[in-house]
Write an enzyme that holds these catalytic residues in place. Sequence first.
Site, PDB file in Angstrom:
ATOM      1  N   SER A   1     -26.049  45.339  64.879  1.00 55.36           N
ATOM      2  CA  SER A   1     -25.291  44.398  65.700  1.00 55.36           C
ATOM      3  C   SER A   1     -25.210  44.884  67.137  1.00 55.36           C
ATOM      4  CB  SER A   1     -23.879  44.214  65.131  1.00 55.36           C
ATOM      5  OG  SER A   1     -23.911  43.642  63.843  1.00 55.36           O
TER       6      SER A   1
ATOM      7  N   HIS B   1     -18.846  42.182  69.880  1.00 53.66           N
ATOM      8  CA  HIS B   1     -19.050  42.328  68.438  1.00 53.66           C
ATOM      9  C   HIS B   1     -17.932  41.639  67.651  1.00 53.66           C
ATOM     10  CE1 HIS B   1     -18.812  44.636  64.562  1.00 53.66           C
ATOM     11  NE2 HIS B   1     -20.122  44.504  64.608  1.00 53.66           N
TER      12      HIS B   1
END
Length: 217
Positions: A18, A47
Amino acid sequence: MEHRLLWDLTGPEIEAESFRRIDAEASPEQRARFTAAEWHVARRLVHTTADFGILDFLKFTPGAVESGLAALRRGALIYTDSNMIKSGLSVPKLQKFHPGYTRDAILCPVADPATARLAAERSITRALAAVELHAERLDGAIFLCGNAPLALAGMVKLALERGIRPALAVGMPVGFVNVVESKEYLMETGLEYITLAGRRGGSPLAVATLHGIIENA
């Protein structure tokens, strides 16, 4: 229809992937707004929200990250305006800085009986009453606000009127009333702060901010 899911990744591997994608997708102009230390915080917020747009509203004072790290190293009080923040903070991560950090050591007095009494007596919010009741403890503390704008504004008022200075103020209240104003009030002070200008914010972002600071260690 074929779904290209990555079934064989562990949790840490998913997080790492990510962050790799965030680093790759953020524009050079967005990245250029932040120092390397600040980027750890910024990408943690992306995130948390999957929203690159917040990068344009994220603001740091120059010494904010280092002031936060120094406070963690000395085991400074962490004050939160919501139990969601208290619950979301990683105690194992905090204990890497100081063994005194436990869940019970994180101060969130908004639901305390004394807070409720003062709020009723003064006809003010419990968030503001809690800040006023614990004013002296805020000096040198890490102040995390992700819910109540009057908690943030109340802390700033104490700083201006009584010289109480948290080591770091994370101003991330969310909503439509007093939110923009409280953040602007914070930005007019000489306090070290990290804030998200405008209406957006929330307790998860306050948690993510401190976790992003921790990632600099």
